[in-house]
Design an enzyme around this catalytic site. Structure first.
Site, PDB file in Angstrom:
ATOM      1  N   ASP A 175       0.829  -1.207   0.000  1.00 15.27           N
ATOM      2  CA  ASP A 175       0.000   0.000   0.000  1.00 15.27           C
ATOM      3  C   ASP A 175       0.862   1.255   0.000  1.00 15.27           C
ATOM      4  O   ASP A 175       0.375   2.347   0.190  1.00 15.27           O
ATOM      5  CB  ASP A 175      -1.065   0.001   1.106  1.00 15.27           C
ATOM      6  CG  ASP A 175      -0.507  -0.499   2.423  1.00 15.27           C
ATOM      7  OD1 ASP A 175       0.721  -0.612   2.517  1.00 15.27           O
ATOM      8  OD2 ASP A 175      -1.281  -0.769   3.351  1.00 15.27           O
ATOM      9  N   ARG A 481       0.512   9.366 -38.916  1.00 12.30           N
ATOM     10  CA  ARG A 481       1.940   9.669 -38.884  1.00 12.30           C
ATOM     11  C   ARG A 481       2.316  10.874 -39.749  1.00 12.30           C
ATOM     12  O   ARG A 481       3.452  11.329 -39.717  1.00 12.30           O
ATOM     13  CB  ARG A 481       2.742   8.460 -39.406  1.00 12.30           C
ATOM     14  CG  ARG A 481       2.729   7.299 -38.447  1.00 12.30           C
ATOM     15  CD  ARG A 481       3.301   6.042 -39.106  1.00 12.30           C
ATOM     16  NE  ARG A 481       3.404   4.985 -38.105  1.00 12.30           N
ATOM     17  CZ  ARG A 481       4.558   4.629 -37.519  1.00 12.30           C
ATOM     18  NH1 ARG A 481       5.676   5.222 -37.837  1.00 12.30           N
ATOM     19  NH2 ARG A 481       4.578   3.675 -36.606  1.00 12.30           N
ATOM     20  N   THR A 538       4.543   7.155 -27.119  1.00 14.13           N
ATOM     21  CA  THR A 538       4.921   6.169 -28.130  1.00 14.13           C
ATOM     22  C   THR A 538       5.432   4.918 -27.434  1.00 14.13           C
ATOM     23  O   THR A 538       6.141   5.031 -26.428  1.00 14.13           O
ATOM     24  CB  THR A 538       6.026   6.689 -29.085  1.00 14.13           C
ATOM     25  OG1 THR A 538       6.616   5.573 -29.762  1.00 14.13           O
ATOM     26  CG2 THR A 538       7.132   7.417 -28.345  1.00 14.13           C
ATOM     27  N   VAL A 539       5.065   3.746 -27.957  1.00 18.99           N
ATOM     28  CA  VAL A 539       5.531   2.512 -27.312  1.00 18.99           C
ATOM     29  C   VAL A 539       7.050   2.389 -27.379  1.00 18.99           C
ATOM     30  O   VAL A 539       7.664   1.752 -26.527  1.00 18.99           O
ATOM     31  CB  VAL A 539       4.911   1.236 -27.936  1.00 18.99           C
ATOM     32  CG1 VAL A 539       3.419   1.188 -27.726  1.00 18.99           C
ATOM     33  CG2 VAL A 539       5.257   1.088 -29.399  1.00 18.99           C
ATOM     34  N   SER A 540       7.662   3.022 -28.390  1.00 21.15           N
ATOM     35  CA  SER A 540       9.105   2.843 -28.589  1.00 21.15           C
ATOM     36  C   SER A 540       9.959   3.568 -27.551  1.00 21.15           C
ATOM     37  O   SER A 540      11.130   3.263 -27.384  1.00 21.15           O
ATOM     38  CB  SER A 540       9.513   3.344 -29.977  1.00 21.15           C
ATOM     39  OG  SER A 540       8.725   2.713 -30.949  1.00 21.15           O
TER      40      SER A 540
END
Length: 792
Positions: A175, A481, A538-540
């Site tokens: 917690d 893009r 962004t995932v990158s």
């Protein structure tokens, strides 16, 4: 760190543990099992880093009880004994509360058991109870040894040789009630469990009008309740540190019925176990339910999450945090002297720190005292800036003020998504819209990025339009893009037509390039002379100027979950190596951090060139590993790490070289890394960073408003908001140019490369590991208001 430090880097391999013995124990003193919940990654890191520097490492089974009982409760461990514990929930070494350790007799026996094995370094993982106990043990140590010598149990030589006990703590209470730490290990995993339940409720409840009351853990601390309320956009939250004002019953019921009137089908109320009102009387989930039923007659259900929050596999964030903390713990023990205080290793923002254990304990007790005495504002302040930040953001986003009370600025702000979809973008849009409205602006949503902007796909968006967006994956506004350069004329027209005074762009590398293009076009178009800010999503995680970007944590969890499943598929078969390709463009963040979280044997990335010799060494290393009891291997490869050494090439090479020893399988993860419901980290990071960006826009609008119009054409009016180490910072995009490799679309320097050797050492390679950045001892500070961090 001071400049003197910078000249002489500190290398892990130069520290010697020879002749030292480290013992690890987990103690769940504060709630059954709590100490040990997600500790396995930390335990694994302590064991392997200890062995790496030639120290002996021991497990103490069953916490302090095992230390008192001795015998086979204290066991020397090997490298292999911690091999598959990364993805196991629960604890491998067990934890038990211990009455005997609370007596001097018990501690005397414990000291005897440790001295017999030459153990003078303890790594204690637990809540404040177990850490306080450890500190007392350390203070009594020399007295205990003298008493043992007097009783003839140990000789005078031993008293001299083992004169000092070093202690380092890692906080393991889910917690997150321990002061001085932004995130305790296990908190993120607990949030994952809570959010899974909320998401499930949201899908079932769309068909009925219902109110759900969820009770989450936190007897003395509202952290979990607060952060889960933030992550799911709950309608109301009850926490011990911030009780509701007198008459809250009316206020809450009015808010719930207003929501119904706005066609909001589902109401969620989150209650911390220890929630109280301003007279210190408990507010229970049952009480809240009865209130809603009696006053409003709504169909209301109570869900008590209980031990669900402790279960399941640890999240990617927790595994990486635990591995980093494990290294820090070993470093702190190796560097400890009789004069350094017992310390706790922790993370502040994205920076490891060491804090004196007793200062943290004192602060934690101060909070409790403030709450008991009804000094609630003080309690919130003492919890630290991360907690305070969360509370302020929650208050800002959950309650809409009546229109009459809102200021009117007459400014119009446009919000758009640019680049590939990333989980958490919608949470960022929601925060931007609501904070913007609270600040008095009109907010316009742009559909489909710069391309949609040019086509005039733009509409005003209101408070209610973004309800329920936090938990949605992908990009609801639509994202493209396309860069703005070829549409400058049309975008300028749209900005003029809609009278847009500021831009907020949420997106990846294209968003950054887009802002560079728009600011370059300012000489030609006055319309672009307005404040513009970018929030990285962004995932990158390849945007310069920020350690993290929205969406990367969700992608990491997808990778880790997949690796766990793949590893399980191999548990019956003999000797198998999996080669897994991750996304990221040229940025190795996902491959590298995924490898660290999943316990991989190697990760191939573009940033660290590799050749055939290295590939051969990796194959040989795996062949050796297969001779031990660990019979599976995991190799991650970033999609663009090398144009010739493709995933197929590496798969074929491993298959050929491993003939007769292991067989291979390959897996390309692909676009599943962009999708899915956002993780709690991405929801809250997206929410907080976006709220802060909108506040910056308001400030800039005031500064640049002259003679009836907004005019901003300096570099500092086009910024990227990023998390850098411990702070959220606004950086002019023009200044970030020099930090960017535009060909490969990555920052020239990336913080996570420093963690690369850690992954290798944990996979049993010998390598050089620069730990100059390791935590320095600092004091638990009451920070001034202004110093707001990116504390998550």
């Amino acid at each position: 760190s001071c400049s003197a430090m910078d000249h002489q880097p500190k290398f892990f391999e130069n520290l010697s543990g020879a002749g030292k013995a480290i013992a690890v124990l987990t103690s769940g003193g504060d709630a059954p099992g709590s100490g040990s919940r997600r500790m396995n990654a930390a335990v694994r890191a302590v064991v392997r880093m200890g062995i790496y520097v030639n120290a002996k490492v021991y497990f103490i089974y069953e916490g302090y009880q095992g230390m008192v009982d001795g015998g086979d409760n204290i066991v020397e461990v090997s490298w292999e004994s911690v091999s598959s514990i990364l993805q196991v929930g629960g604890t491998v070494i067990g934890s038990a509360r211990c009455k005997p350790f609370r007596t001097r007799e018990g501690r005397l026996q414990a000291a005897f058991n440790l001295v017999q094995r030459g153990i003078t370094n303890l790594c204690v993982i637990g809540g404040d109870g177990s850490l306080t106990g450890a500190n007392l043990f350390r203070e009594e140590w020399s007295g205990l040894l003298e008493e043992l010598a007097q009783k003839g149990k140990i000789d005078a030589e031993a008293v001299k040789k083992y004169a000092y006990l070093n202690i380092v703590g890692m906080v393991g209470s889910i917690d997150n009630d321990f002061c001085g730490t932004d995130m305790t290990i296990g908190t993120d995993s607990a949030l994952h469990r809570i959010i899974e339940v909320v998401d499930a409720i949201m899908t079932t409840a769309q068909s009925h009008q219902r109110t759900f009351v969820l009770e989450v853990m936190g007897r003395h601390c509202g952290y979990l309740a607060l952060v889960s309320a933030l992550a799911c956009g709950a309608d109301w939250v009850f926490i011990p540190e911030y009780p509701p004002e007198e008459g809250w019953e009316d206020t809450m019921c009015v808010k719930l019925s207003e929501n119904r009137a706005r066609k909001k089908r589902l109401n969620i109320i989150i209650v911390a176990e220890g929630a109280i009102d301003c007279h210190n009387k408990p507010i229970t989930s049952e009480k809240v339910k009865d209130l809603v039923v009696q006053r409003l007659g709504f169909d209301t259900r109570v869900t008590i999450l209980g031990h669900v929050q402790r279960g399941g596999t640890p999240s990617a964030f927790d595994r990486i945090l635990a591995s980093r903390m494990g290294v820090e713990a070993v470093l702190a023990l190796l560097e400890a002297t009789p004069d350094t205080p017992a310390c706790v290793v922790s993370l502040s923002g994205n920076q490891a720190v060491r804090l004196p254990l007793m200062e943290c304990v004192q602060m934690t007790q101060e909070v409790q005292k403030a709450m008991d005495e009804g000094r609630f504002l003080e309690a919130v302040r003492l919890r630290g800036r991360s907690f305070e930040n969360n509370l302020n953001t929650y208050k800002l986003l959950s309650h809409k003020k009546p229109d009459a009370e809102l200021p009117k600025t007459n400014f119009n702000v446009a919000v758009l998504n640019v680049g590939a979809p990333a989980a958490g973008m919608n949470a960022a849009v929601r925060a931007a819209v609501r904070v913007g409205m609270t600040e008095g602006h009109k907010i316009f949503a742009v559909i489909d990025g710069f391309e949609g902007f040019a086509r005039g796909k733009i509409k005003e968006i209101s408070w209610g339009d973004v309800g329920g967006w936090t938990g949605q994956g992908g990009s609801i506004l639509g994202t493209k893009r396309t860069l703005p350069a070829k549409y400058l004329e049309k975008i300028a027209d749209q900005m003029r037509t809609n009278n847009i005074n500021a831009l907020m762009v949420i997106g990846g590398f294209e968003a950054y390039l887009g802002l560079l293009e728009l600011s370059a076009a300012r000489e030609k178009y006055d319309e672009f002379c307005v404040p513009m800010v970018m929030v990285p999503a962004t995932v990158s995680n390849n945007v310069p100027g920020s350690d993290f970007s929205i969406g990367a944590d969700t992608a990491l969890n997808t990778i880790t979950d997949t690796c766990d499943r793949i590893k399980q598929s191999a548990s019956g078969t003999k000797r198998r190596v999996f080669i897994i390709e991750t996304m990221g463009g040229y940025c190795g963040y996902l491959a590298n951090m995924g490898a660290l979280a999943a316990g991989a044997d190697a990760a191939y990335i573009f940033e660290e060139q590799f050749d055939i010799r290295e590939l051969q060494a990796n194959v040989e290393h795996l062949t050796e590993k297969m001779k031990t009891s660990i019979q599976r291997g995991l190799v991650l490869r970033n999609e663009n790490c090398n144009e010739n050494y493709t995933t197929d090439f590496i798969y074929q090479l491993y298959s050929e070289e491993g003939k007769g020893v292991f067989d291979c399988r390959k897996n390309v993860l692909g676009h599943m890394q962009q999708g899915g419901a956002p993780s709690p980290f991405d929801r809250n990071f997206g929410t907080k960073i976006s709220a802060k960006a909108m506040q910056w826009i308001s400030k800039k609008l005031k500064e640049t408003y002259r003679k009836g119009k907004v005019f901003a054409n300096t570099d500092d009016s086009v910024c990227l908001l990023g998390m850098r180490r411990r702070n959220l910072v606004f950086q002019p995009v023009a200044e970030l140019k020099s930090e960017t490799d535009f060909v490969h679309r990555i920052p020239k320097e990336q913080w996570w490369l420093k963690l690369r050797p850690l992954m290798k050492i944990l996979a049993k390679y010998k390598t050089s590991y620069d730990v100059s950045d390791s935590g320095q001892l600092e004091h638990v500070a009451m920070l001034p208001k202004e110093a707001e961090t990116g504390a998550i």
